[in-house]
Each structure stands twice: as structure tokens, then as C-alpha cells.
Design a protein around this motif. Structure first.
Motif, mmCIF file in Angstrom:
data_model
loop_
_atom_site.group_PDB
_atom_site.id
_atom_site.type_symbol
_atom_site.label_atom_id
_atom_site.label_comp_id
_atom_site.label_asym_id
_atom_site.label_seq_id
_atom_site.Cartn_x
_atom_site.Cartn_y
_atom_site.Cartn_z
ATOM 1 N N LYS A 108 34.248 1.432 20.492
ATOM 2 C CA LYS A 108 32.923 1.018 21.260
ATOM 3 C C LYS A 108 33.098 0.886 22.842
ATOM 4 C CE LYS A 108 30.147 -1.835 19.346
ATOM 5 N NZ LYS A 108 29.387 -3.294 18.949
ATOM 6 N N SER A 109 34.134 1.415 23.369
ATOM 7 C CA SER A 109 34.230 1.482 24.820
ATOM 8 C C SER A 109 33.660 2.840 25.334
ATOM 9 C CB SER A 109 35.713 1.243 24.972
ATOM 10 O OG SER A 109 36.414 2.703 24.606
ATOM 11 N N PRO A 110 33.305 2.624 26.569
ATOM 12 C CA PRO A 110 32.838 3.646 27.228
ATOM 13 C C PRO A 110 33.851 4.962 27.480
ATOM 14 C CG PRO A 110 32.441 1.728 28.570
ATOM 15 C CD PRO A 110 33.422 1.447 27.444
ATOM 16 N N ILE A 131 35.308 6.175 25.077
ATOM 17 C CA ILE A 131 35.206 6.993 23.587
ATOM 18 C C ILE A 131 33.763 7.290 23.686
ATOM 19 C CG2 ILE A 131 35.204 7.017 21.279
ATOM 20 C CD1 ILE A 131 38.189 6.672 22.630
ATOM 21 N N LEU A 132 32.933 6.618 23.842
ATOM 22 C CA LEU A 132 31.689 6.802 23.723
ATOM 23 C C LEU A 132 31.102 7.793 24.820
ATOM 24 C CD1 LEU A 132 29.870 3.390 22.626
ATOM 25 C CD2 LEU A 132 31.018 5.141 21.357
ATOM 26 N N SER A 133 31.556 7.780 25.899
ATOM 27 C CA SER A 133 31.006 8.859 26.897
ATOM 28 C C SER A 133 31.250 10.190 26.399
ATOM 29 C CB SER A 133 31.771 8.595 28.036
ATOM 30 O OG SER A 133 31.277 7.332 28.769
ATOM 31 N N LYS A 134 32.527 10.362 25.643
ATOM 32 C CA LYS A 134 32.863 11.638 25.391
ATOM 33 C C LYS A 134 32.025 12.080 24.311
ATOM 34 C CE LYS A 134 37.654 11.697 26.636
ATOM 35 N NZ LYS A 134 39.182 11.660 26.214
ATOM 36 N N VAL A 135 31.758 11.143 23.349
ATOM 37 C CA VAL A 135 30.629 11.286 22.159
ATOM 38 C C VAL A 135 29.324 11.946 22.482
ATOM 39 C CG1 VAL A 135 29.602 10.285 20.228
ATOM 40 C CG2 VAL A 135 32.103 9.798 20.516
ATOM 41 N N ILE A 136 28.870 10.851 23.768
ATOM 42 C CA ILE A 136 27.651 11.492 24.248
ATOM 43 C C ILE A 136 27.639 12.860 24.867
ATOM 44 C CG2 ILE A 136 26.138 10.806 26.219
ATOM 45 C CD1 ILE A 136 26.580 7.606 25.666
ATOM 46 N N GLU A 137 28.563 13.206 25.610
ATOM 47 C CA GLU A 137 28.949 14.531 26.243
ATOM 48 C C GLU A 137 28.833 15.480 24.979
ATOM 49 O OE1 GLU A 137 31.712 16.978 29.109
ATOM 50 O OE2 GLU A 137 32.168 14.965 28.661
ATOM 51 N N GLU A 138 29.602 15.389 23.919
ATOM 52 C CA GLU A 138 29.557 16.344 22.966
ATOM 53 C C GLU A 138 28.602 16.628 22.128
ATOM 54 O OE1 GLU A 138 32.626 17.182 18.969
ATOM 55 O OE2 GLU A 138 33.375 16.038 20.985
ATOM 56 N N LEU A 139 27.613 15.396 21.837
ATOM 57 C CA LEU A 139 26.584 15.792 21.186
ATOM 58 C C LEU A 139 25.155 15.699 22.058
ATOM 59 C CD1 LEU A 139 27.363 13.098 18.378
ATOM 60 C CD2 LEU A 139 27.476 15.361 18.154
ATOM 61 N N LYS A 140 25.398 15.726 23.236
ATOM 62 C CA LYS A 140 24.398 15.708 24.239
ATOM 63 C C LYS A 140 23.298 14.825 23.873
ATOM 64 C CE LYS A 140 25.004 20.785 25.324
ATOM 65 N NZ LYS A 140 26.516 20.810 24.415
ATOM 66 N N GLU A 168 20.997 11.647 24.825
ATOM 67 C CA GLU A 168 20.414 11.055 26.031
ATOM 68 C C GLU A 168 20.279 9.670 25.778
ATOM 69 O OE1 GLU A 168 16.111 12.591 26.137
ATOM 70 O OE2 GLU A 168 16.820 14.394 26.538
ATOM 71 N N LEU A 169 21.546 9.020 25.900
ATOM 72 C CA LEU A 169 21.848 7.587 25.813
ATOM 73 C C LEU A 169 22.915 7.337 26.717
ATOM 74 C CD1 LEU A 169 21.962 7.385 21.969
ATOM 75 C CD2 LEU A 169 20.258 6.440 23.283
ATOM 76 N N SER A 170 23.176 5.817 27.251
ATOM 77 C CA SER A 170 24.095 5.541 27.866
ATOM 78 C C SER A 170 25.286 5.007 26.985
ATOM 79 C CB SER A 170 23.700 4.357 28.871
ATOM 80 O OG SER A 170 23.198 3.374 28.157
ATOM 81 N N PRO A 171 26.471 4.753 27.491
ATOM 82 C CA PRO A 171 27.479 4.199 26.491
ATOM 83 C C PRO A 171 27.060 2.827 25.978
ATOM 84 C CG PRO A 171 28.481 5.301 28.431
ATOM 85 C CD PRO A 171 26.894 5.307 28.618
ATOM 86 N N GLU A 172 26.391 2.152 26.830
ATOM 87 C CA GLU A 172 25.916 0.591 26.408
ATOM 88 C C GLU A 172 24.916 0.907 25.405
ATOM 89 O OE1 GLU A 172 25.970 1.836 29.316
ATOM 90 O OE2 GLU A 172 27.842 0.617 29.995
ATOM 91 N N GLN A 173 23.962 1.928 25.408
ATOM 92 C CA GLN A 173 22.926 2.071 24.284
ATOM 93 C C GLN A 173 23.641 2.378 23.021
ATOM 94 O OE1 GLN A 173 20.292 4.781 26.626
ATOM 95 N NE2 GLN A 173 18.779 3.061 26.999
ATOM 96 N N LEU A 174 24.472 3.372 23.338
ATOM 97 C CA LEU A 174 25.073 3.862 21.800
ATOM 98 C C LEU A 174 25.782 2.727 21.485
ATOM 99 C CD1 LEU A 174 25.736 6.290 20.077
ATOM 100 C CD2 LEU A 174 27.507 6.867 21.780
ATOM 101 N N ALA A 175 26.521 2.002 22.026
ATOM 102 C CA ALA A 175 27.255 0.955 21.449
ATOM 103 C C ALA A 175 26.545 0.064 20.551
ATOM 104 C CB ALA A 175 28.054 0.025 22.685
ATOM 105 N N GLU A 176 25.289 -0.118 21.003
ATOM 106 C CA GLU A 176 24.268 -1.078 20.340
ATOM 107 C C GLU A 176 24.193 -0.436 19.006
ATOM 108 O OE1 GLU A 176 21.015 -1.606 22.780
ATOM 109 O OE2 GLU A 176 21.967 -2.795 24.275
ATOM 110 N N LYS A 177 24.171 0.713 18.698
ATOM 111 C CA LYS A 177 23.971 1.344 17.465
ATOM 112 C C LYS A 177 25.347 1.331 16.514
ATOM 113 C CE LYS A 177 20.871 4.948 19.249
ATOM 114 N NZ LYS A 177 19.648 4.703 18.375
#
Length: 237
Positions: free
Chosen positions: A84-86, A88-97, A99-108
Motif C-alpha cells: 500500500k506504499s506510494p 508501489i501504488l504510484s506505478k500502478v496509477i501510472e500504468e493504468l492511468k 485519476e487517483l492519488s496514491p493515498e486515494q488508491l490505498a483507501e480502496k
């Protein structure tokens, strides 16, 4: 005897205010149904699982000799944080494009392991079932690749990947449960209001209430009989 009288009094109040109680229950359940079906956005869940196995690197062999299950279990908490760290999640956000911040994604994301096992479950909640599946699988891919660089280990096996069901069903909100809980709360609220109304209502409405209050028999009553344009009052007693 006193307890019996009290129970009878309570039952009498409930029967007297039954329409009020039922109305509040119906209103509460209707509001819950409206909110559950039309206000709350449904969320879908995707789940994937990984196994923390006993593979080890040369450096770990020098210090521990064998990569034990106990050592694996100690690493699970660390892995839970890393997933759940930025980083990892920053790369997930970038790959899937996304529109979330790492913090918002971590909440999911929910990460846990059952009963001290080496199996880690990763659950994703999202408003779109297909996107929940994509996020879950991408997290696993990124995590499995980056953990080798971050901790110099290669001990992750994927047990199951998330798949999109033919007819995905939302896990939130729990509509029937929400309605049932609202009905129960409506019952409590309606009962409380019924007793409050009865407590503060000091008016006398029936002959029976007069007898109960004054402990005296009713000898007569006055009624009005309308005939044509005028009215006739009759007195008894």
C-alpha cells in the motif's frame, strides 16, 4: 402482581400507539431503501492472493541458514505496508492511468493474511468491477517485480489472480441488511416516541380513563345529537 400490572400498562400503551410505531418503522425502512438503492454508489470487490514461500537469497542464507516459515510470517507485516506504499501504488496509477492519488488508491485496498498463514489476500473495492480487477492484478505484478529490488528477495508466488465475473454483484451497500437495521431502529425510535407521547399527554379521552385516574365510577355522560339545523343535548346521571 405489580410486575403484571406494569406489563399490562406497557402493552396497553403499545397497542394504543401501534399506528404511530408502524408509521415510523415504515418511514425508516423506506428511507434506508431509497438511500441504499439510489444514493449510495455501489462498490465491487476484486481479490487476489499471493504466497510468501521459503525461497531465499545468498545473503539471507549467510545469516539464517534456511529461510524458515517463521521468518516468512515476520515479513508479511512488512509486505502489507509495502503493497500500500506510494512506491508501489504510484506505478500502478501510472500504468493504468488512474485519476487517483496514491493515498486515494490505498483507501480502496485491504491487505490481510488469515490465521498466521503465509497466504496474503489483497482485496480491492471500486465503483467499476473491471477496474477493480485491473487494479488488483496490476498491484500484484508491480509488487512482485519491485520487492526483489526493495528487499533483495524473490519469495512471492501468485496463487490466484482477480477475474471479472460474468454478472458482477456489488458488495456495498448491503441493501437488505441496511433496510433490516433501519426497521429495527425505527421500532426502537417509534416505541420511545410512543412512551414519550403517552407520558406527556395528560388529557382524558374516555370514560375508562376517568375511572382509572379517579378510581370512581362514571355515573353519566353528555352527548350531542344533531337534528336538522339545531342540536339536542342529552344529559344522563
Amino acid at each position: 402482581m405489580e410486575n403484571s400490572i406494569q406489563v399490562k400498562a406497557i402493552v396497553k400503551i403499545l397497542r394504543k400507539r401501534i399506528l404511530l410505531i408502524l408509521s415510523i418503522i415504515v418511514i425508516a425502512m423506506a428511507l434506508a431503501a431509497y438511500v441504499s438503492y439510489y444514493v449510495i454508489t455501489p462498490e465491487y470487490q476484486a481479490e487476489t492472493q499471493i504466497l510468501i514461500n521459503q525461497k531465499n537469497t545468498d545473503q539471507q542464507q549467510m545469516y539464517t541458514g534456511a529461510y524458515s516459515i517463521e521468518t516468512d510470517l515476520q515479513l508479511i507485516n512488512t509486505y502489507n505496508v509495502i503493497i500500500k506504499s506510494p512506491a508501489i501504488l504510484s506505478k500502478v496509477i501510472e500504468e493504468l492511468k488512474l485519476e487517483l492519488s496514491p493515498e486515494q488508491l490505498a483507501e480502496k485496498i485491504t491487505v490481510n493474511n488469515e490465521s498466521q498463514s503465509q497466504v496474503v489476500s489483497i482485496k480491492i473495492l471500486d465503483e467499476k468491477p473491471a477496474r477493480a480487477v485491473e487494479i488488483a492484478n496490476t498491484i500484484i505484478d508491480v509488487f512482485k517485480e519491485d520487492i526483489q529490488k526493495l528487499m533483495n528477495v524473490d519469495n512471492i508466488n501468485v496463487l490466484s489472480v482477480a477475474k471479472l465475473a460474468d454478472d458482477p454483484q456489488p458488495v456495498k451497500p448491503k441493501k437488505i441488511l441496511n433496510i433490516a437495521i433501519s426497521g429495527f431502529l425505527g421500532l426502537l425510535l417509534g416505541t420511545g416516541i410512543a412512551f414519550s407521547v403517552e407520558f406527556f399527554d395528560s388529557t382524558i379521552k374516555t370514560e375508562q380513563e376517568i375511572e382509572e385516574l379517579l378510581n370512581l365510577p362514571v355515573l353519566g355522560f353528555v352527548s350531542s345529537i344533531k337534528e336538522g339545523r339545531g342540536s339536542i343535548s342529552t344529559r344522563r346521571g
